[in-house]
Design an enzyme around this catalytic site. Sequence first.
Site, PDB file in Angstrom:
ATOM      1  N   GLU A   1     -14.608  39.521  79.910  1.00  0.00           N
ATOM      2  CA  GLU A   1     -15.796  39.129  80.686  1.00  0.00           C
ATOM      3  C   GLU A   1     -15.397  38.707  82.108  1.00  0.00           C
ATOM      4  O   GLU A   1     -16.057  39.057  83.084  1.00  0.00           O
ATOM      5  CB  GLU A   1     -16.487  37.953  79.974  1.00  0.00           C
ATOM      6  CG  GLU A   1     -17.693  37.402  80.694  1.00  0.00           C
ATOM      7  CD  GLU A   1     -18.445  36.372  79.864  1.00  0.00           C
ATOM      8  OE1 GLU A   1     -17.982  36.034  78.757  1.00  0.00           O
ATOM      9  OE2 GLU A   1     -19.503  35.920  80.316  1.00  0.00           O
TER      10      GLU A   1
ATOM     11  N   ASP B   1     -23.752  31.047  86.235  1.00  0.00           N
ATOM     12  CA  ASP B   1     -24.277  29.904  85.487  1.00  0.00           C
ATOM     13  C   ASP B   1     -23.817  28.521  85.945  1.00  0.00           C
ATOM     14  O   ASP B   1     -24.617  27.704  86.335  1.00  0.00           O
ATOM     15  CB  ASP B   1     -23.958  30.062  84.010  1.00  0.00           C
ATOM     16  CG  ASP B   1     -24.525  31.359  83.452  1.00  0.00           C
ATOM     17  OD1 ASP B   1     -24.845  32.261  84.234  1.00  0.00           O
ATOM     18  OD2 ASP B   1     -24.647  31.478  82.228  1.00  0.00           O
TER      19      ASP B   1
HETATM   20  C1  GLC Z   1     -23.302  34.809  81.496  1.00  0.00           C
HETATM   21  C2  GLC Z   1     -23.156  35.165  82.972  1.00  0.00           C
HETATM   22  C3  GLC Z   1     -24.301  36.066  83.398  1.00  0.00           C
HETATM   23  C4  GLC Z   1     -24.360  37.279  82.480  1.00  0.00           C
HETATM   24  C5  GLC Z   1     -24.388  36.881  80.999  1.00  0.00           C
HETATM   25  C6  GLC Z   1     -24.212  38.067  80.065  1.00  0.00           C
HETATM   26  O1  GLC Z   1     -24.422  34.038  81.264  1.00  0.00           O
HETATM   27  O2  GLC Z   1     -23.086  34.034  83.770  1.00  0.00           O
HETATM   28  O3  GLC Z   1     -24.160  36.470  84.727  1.00  0.00           O
HETATM   29  O4  GLC Z   1     -25.441  38.084  82.786  1.00  0.00           O
HETATM   30  O5  GLC Z   1     -23.350  35.979  80.718  1.00  0.00           O
HETATM   31  O6  GLC Z   1     -23.051  38.769  80.363  1.00  0.00           O
END
Ligand code: GLC
Length: 423
Positions: free
Chosen positions: A388, A156
């Site tokens: 995460e 992102d």
């Molecule tokens: C964030 C990450 C993306 C992922 C999402 C859900 O937006 O950057 O890569 O898929 O979270 O985990």
Amino acid sequence: MSLKQIAIDTLAKNDRGGFTIPTAGLYPYQWNWDSAFVALGIATYDIDRAWSEITTLIEGQWPDGMIPSIIFRSDDPDYFPGPARWGKTPGAIPSTGVSQPPVLATVVRQITSGPQGPARRAEVFDAIFAWHKWFHDARTVDGIVATVHPWETGRDNCPEWNIGLDKMEVAPELPPYTRMDNKHVNPAFRPSQEQYDKYLTIVHFGNSIGWDQRRLTDEGPFLMADPNIHFVLLRADKDLLAMATEIGKPAAVCEQIRAWIAKGEAASDYLWNDELGAFTARDIRTGEFSKGFSNCSALCFYADTGTPDQRRRTADNLRRIAGKVEFMLPSWDPDAPEFEAQRYWCGPLWPQMNYMTALGLAEQGEHDLGQIVRNGLCDAIEKSGFWECFNPLTGEGCVGANFSWTAAVWLSWQHETEQSDVA
Ligand code: GLC
């Protein structure tokens, strides 16, 4: 309780009936590449349930072939931007209007080696072929697969996107909004407000053109080439070709995939930043390169592409970075100015990226480096649990806890170790 059991329980808690959310609160829907990695993990103990992760994802496919980044089966007021903000989308289920890195073909090939394999591959082949075709048609500019939104890259707010975002203006007519991400987690981990306004400006534009994907690529406010999407797609095309041959698809289909692979191999050079000795993102309209080694730069090994010299310089960069952090592989170069160890994609190590990078390095004979990248994630998980992402200097968990893809990657590696112990 063993980490293996905690990982299985984490996935069970995030199960919403046939699909799995990344983590409760912060991400309450089905995400595209998250589900592919989740399938990889669940396949180690329940192949039927792993399979439904894939078929539910495909249910969100658009008529033009795109599989969106998020599928909204409900409307959760605690998440923004949800279905109302993305507006009317053409799929059977409301969704975002951008995609995500297409790891699906690679995962499908990997988890369908058993007796039901050929039937399962045949079941999803056409859908995945159509999705790849969409990348090669609707998202390609002069032979280069483009991306129209940082969210599409799955990385992102990586500093890679700053050169594209800096050129953008926030739409003056952007409707007001309230962020929800900062209510769930520490704002210091998340993207800045200015970045968020730009992300929503792209969503606003897509919505205003009825999500016509060709127009979004050609006329949208952001147009960059991403090594993550590029390498993931190139690898996925190769896996798709292997499956096409195995299940006896017509020669024309195989020829089409071969042409995509040739196009992909030629495009790798476009992303080679000779000054840095690294594959980096690039602004397609200006040709400008981003300015740092990221955690997708070394996916050239995973895609089995690049010249021997490009690979050697990539490996040198990995060794340099390994000398700077305790836990490989940071999402952004610790020697680059925008490095921040805790902020989303500006420094933390990400489980799915370590997984793909370690796999590619091992496949291409870079065993020591592959092991360093694998250990970086395993050590962080052992220290902090299934987060995460992780601070690469301290191994502390960042952003969301009880995270599905982290648990899934752990299970996949654990399974691999158990299998090789048996052998
Ligand atoms: C964030 C990450 C993306 C992922 C999402 C859900 O937006 O950057 O890569 O898929 O979270 O985990």
